[in-house]
Write a protein that holds these residues in place. Structure first.
Motif, PDB file in Angstrom:
ATOM      1  N   MET A   1       0.853  -1.272   0.108  1.00 26.25           N
ATOM      2  CA  MET A   1       0.090  -0.045   0.111  1.00 26.25           C
ATOM      3  C   MET A   1       1.013   1.377   0.121  1.00 26.25           C
ATOM      4  SD  MET A   1      -3.004   1.336   2.738  1.00 26.25           S
ATOM      5  CE  MET A   1      -2.062   1.026   4.057  1.00 26.25           C
ATOM      6  N   GLU A   2       0.545   2.232  -0.667  1.00 26.39           N
ATOM      7  CA  GLU A   2       1.204   3.425  -0.893  1.00 26.39           C
ATOM      8  C   GLU A   2       0.468   4.529  -0.024  1.00 26.39           C
ATOM      9  OE1 GLU A   2       2.778   6.542  -4.195  1.00 26.39           O
ATOM     10  OE2 GLU A   2       1.944   4.697  -4.673  1.00 26.39           O
ATOM     11  N   ILE A   3       1.421   5.210   0.734  1.00 30.35           N
ATOM     12  CA  ILE A   3       0.702   6.213   1.420  1.00 30.35           C
ATOM     13  C   ILE A   3       1.300   7.736   0.542  1.00 30.35           C
ATOM     14  CG2 ILE A   3       0.656   7.397   3.708  1.00 30.35           C
ATOM     15  CD1 ILE A   3       1.372   4.631   4.879  1.00 30.35           C
ATOM     16  N   LEU A   4       0.074   8.520   0.454  1.00 30.56           N
ATOM     17  CA  LEU A   4       0.255   9.672  -0.112  1.00 30.56           C
ATOM     18  C   LEU A   4       0.411  10.897   0.755  1.00 30.56           C
ATOM     19  CD1 LEU A   4      -1.793   9.305  -3.262  1.00 30.56           C
ATOM     20  CD2 LEU A   4       0.543   8.925  -2.984  1.00 30.56           C
ATOM     21  N   GLY A   5       1.349  11.806   0.829  1.00 33.47           N
ATOM     22  CA  GLY A   5       1.473  13.075   1.588  1.00 33.47           C
ATOM     23  C   GLY A   5       2.359  12.542   2.793  1.00 33.47           C
ATOM     24  N   ARG A   6       2.589  13.405   3.735  1.00 33.82           N
ATOM     25  CA  ARG A   6       3.204  13.465   4.685  1.00 33.82           C
ATOM     26  C   ARG A   6       2.938  12.742   5.820  1.00 33.82           C
ATOM     27  NH1 ARG A   6       3.835  19.192   7.832  1.00 33.82           N
ATOM     28  NH2 ARG A   6       1.376  19.541   7.698  1.00 33.82           N
ATOM     29  N   GLU A   7       3.718  12.081   6.791  1.00 32.22           N
ATOM     30  CA  GLU A   7       3.175  11.302   7.805  1.00 32.22           C
ATOM     31  C   GLU A   7       2.817  12.133   8.948  1.00 32.22           C
ATOM     32  OE1 GLU A   7       3.926   7.499  10.361  1.00 32.22           O
ATOM     33  OE2 GLU A   7       4.778   7.485   8.214  1.00 32.22           O
ATOM     34  N   ARG A   8       1.749  11.823   9.677  1.00 34.42           N
ATOM     35  CA  ARG A   8       1.049  12.929  10.671  1.00 34.42           C
ATOM     36  C   ARG A   8       1.744  12.482  12.249  1.00 34.42           C
ATOM     37  NH1 ARG A   8      -0.094  17.186   9.487  1.00 34.42           N
ATOM     38  NH2 ARG A   8      -1.389  17.424  11.134  1.00 34.42           N
ATOM     39  N   ARG A   9       1.942  11.449  12.403  1.00 31.15           N
ATOM     40  CA  ARG A   9       2.411  10.784  13.768  1.00 31.15           C
ATOM     41  C   ARG A   9       3.834  11.118  13.823  1.00 31.15           C
ATOM     42  NH1 ARG A   9       1.145   6.010  17.392  1.00 31.15           N
ATOM     43  NH2 ARG A   9      -0.404   7.343  17.776  1.00 31.15           N
ATOM     44  N   ARG A  10       4.086  12.047  14.888  1.00 31.61           N
ATOM     45  CA  ARG A  10       5.209  12.569  15.318  1.00 31.61           C
ATOM     46  C   ARG A  10       5.502  12.223  16.679  1.00 31.61           C
ATOM     47  NH1 ARG A  10       4.273  18.303  12.925  1.00 31.61           N
ATOM     48  NH2 ARG A  10       2.565  17.968  14.157  1.00 31.61           N
ATOM     49  N   LEU A  11       6.657  12.106  17.340  1.00 31.81           N
ATOM     50  CA  LEU A  11       7.061  11.805  18.661  1.00 31.81           C
ATOM     51  C   LEU A  11       7.583  13.338  19.170  1.00 31.81           C
ATOM     52  CD1 LEU A  11       8.486   8.348  18.587  1.00 31.81           C
ATOM     53  CD2 LEU A  11       6.261   9.180  19.200  1.00 31.81           C
ATOM     54  N   TRP A  12       7.079  13.952  20.115  1.00 26.49           N
ATOM     55  CA  TRP A  12       7.706  15.195  20.738  1.00 26.49           C
ATOM     56  C   TRP A  12       8.483  14.863  21.975  1.00 26.49           C
ATOM     57  CZ3 TRP A  12       6.829  19.559  17.966  1.00 26.49           C
ATOM     58  CH2 TRP A  12       5.740  19.614  16.922  1.00 26.49           C
ATOM     59  N   SER A  13       9.608  15.457  22.261  1.00 31.55           N
ATOM     60  CA  SER A  13       9.993  15.063  23.210  1.00 31.55           C
ATOM     61  C   SER A  13       9.470  15.934  24.463  1.00 31.55           C
ATOM     62  CB  SER A  13      11.793  15.756  23.106  1.00 31.55           C
ATOM     63  OG  SER A  13      11.738  17.180  23.192  1.00 31.55           O
ATOM     64  N   THR A  14       9.896  15.873  25.751  1.00 30.70           N
ATOM     65  CA  THR A  14       9.306  16.487  26.746  1.00 30.70           C
ATOM     66  C   THR A  14       9.653  18.043  26.780  1.00 30.70           C
ATOM     67  OG1 THR A  14       9.394  14.676  28.206  1.00 30.70           O
ATOM     68  CG2 THR A  14       9.148  16.672  29.255  1.00 30.70           C
ATOM     69  N   ALA A  15      10.806  18.143  26.610  1.00 32.01           N
ATOM     70  CA  ALA A  15      11.225  19.753  26.067  1.00 32.01           C
ATOM     71  C   ALA A  15      10.537  20.434  25.077  1.00 32.01           C
ATOM     72  CB  ALA A  15      12.827  19.775  25.796  1.00 32.01           C
ATOM     73  N   GLU A  16      10.088  19.647  23.883  1.00 34.05           N
ATOM     74  CA  GLU A  16       9.541  20.290  22.735  1.00 34.05           C
ATOM     75  C   GLU A  16       7.990  20.708  23.481  1.00 34.05           C
ATOM     76  OE1 GLU A  16      11.421  18.568  18.843  1.00 34.05           O
ATOM     77  OE2 GLU A  16      10.298  17.244  20.352  1.00 34.05           O
ATOM     78  N   ARG A  17       7.356  19.413  23.971  1.00 29.11           N
ATOM     79  CA  ARG A  17       6.060  19.927  24.536  1.00 29.11           C
ATOM     80  C   ARG A  17       5.930  20.885  25.568  1.00 29.11           C
ATOM     81  NH1 ARG A  17       3.168  13.871  25.283  1.00 29.11           N
ATOM     82  NH2 ARG A  17       4.341  12.946  23.446  1.00 29.11           N
ATOM     83  N   LEU A  18       6.824  20.794  26.417  1.00 33.71           N
ATOM     84  CA  LEU A  18       6.814  22.215  27.236  1.00 33.71           C
ATOM     85  C   LEU A  18       6.999  23.575  26.488  1.00 33.71           C
ATOM     86  CD1 LEU A  18       8.932  20.809  30.262  1.00 33.71           C
ATOM     87  CD2 LEU A  18       6.869  21.065  30.397  1.00 33.71           C
ATOM     88  N   GLU A  19       7.978  23.531  25.471  1.00 32.86           N
ATOM     89  CA  GLU A  19       7.988  24.918  24.574  1.00 32.86           C
ATOM     90  C   GLU A  19       6.820  25.116  24.173  1.00 32.86           C
ATOM     91  OE1 GLU A  19       9.978  26.045  20.411  1.00 32.86           O
ATOM     92  OE2 GLU A  19      11.008  24.400  21.492  1.00 32.86           O
ATOM     93  N   ILE A  20       6.121  24.237  23.418  1.00 32.92           N
ATOM     94  CA  ILE A  20       4.645  24.394  23.108  1.00 32.92           C
ATOM     95  C   ILE A  20       3.650  25.061  23.957  1.00 32.92           C
ATOM     96  CG2 ILE A  20       2.712  23.354  21.887  1.00 32.92           C
ATOM     97  CD1 ILE A  20       4.630  21.647  20.623  1.00 32.92           C
ATOM     98  N   VAL A  21       3.600  24.400  25.170  1.00 29.86           N
ATOM     99  CA  VAL A  21       2.749  24.919  26.239  1.00 29.86           C
ATOM    100  C   VAL A  21       2.964  26.257  26.759  1.00 29.86           C
ATOM    101  CG1 VAL A  21       1.900  24.203  28.455  1.00 29.86           C
ATOM    102  CG2 VAL A  21       1.868  22.437  26.954  1.00 29.86           C
ATOM    103  N   ALA A  22       4.518  26.377  26.845  1.00 25.33           N
ATOM    104  CA  ALA A  22       4.968  27.558  27.353  1.00 25.33           C
ATOM    105  C   ALA A  22       4.487  28.861  26.277  1.00 25.33           C
ATOM    106  CB  ALA A  22       6.277  27.766  27.745  1.00 25.33           C
TER     107      ALA A  22
END
Length: 55
Positions: A1-22
């Motif tokens: 099966m071929e998937i078109l477009g970019r993959e949506r699932r990403r893994l965020w580090s704790t630091a990245e999550r805190l940056e977004i929340v802040a």
């Protein structure tokens, strides 16, 4: 099966999550604007906020 477009699932580090929340509220930034900037859903930011409070 071929998937078109970019993959949506990403893994965020704790630091990245805190940056977004802040980023919410800084210089009047709304949650919706921050979510668009980081290309995440608002519910992901809410979940990260709850997780940060618990930890």
């Amino acid at each position: 099966m071929e998937i078109l477009g970019r993959e949506r699932r990403r893994l965020w580090s704790t630091a990245e999550r805190l940056e977004i929340v802040a980023a919410v509220g800084v210089n009047g930034e709304t949650l919706a604007r921050v979510a668009r900037r980081y290309d995440v859903s608002r519910s992901q930011i809410y979940r990260s906020t709850r997780t940060a409070r618990i930890s």
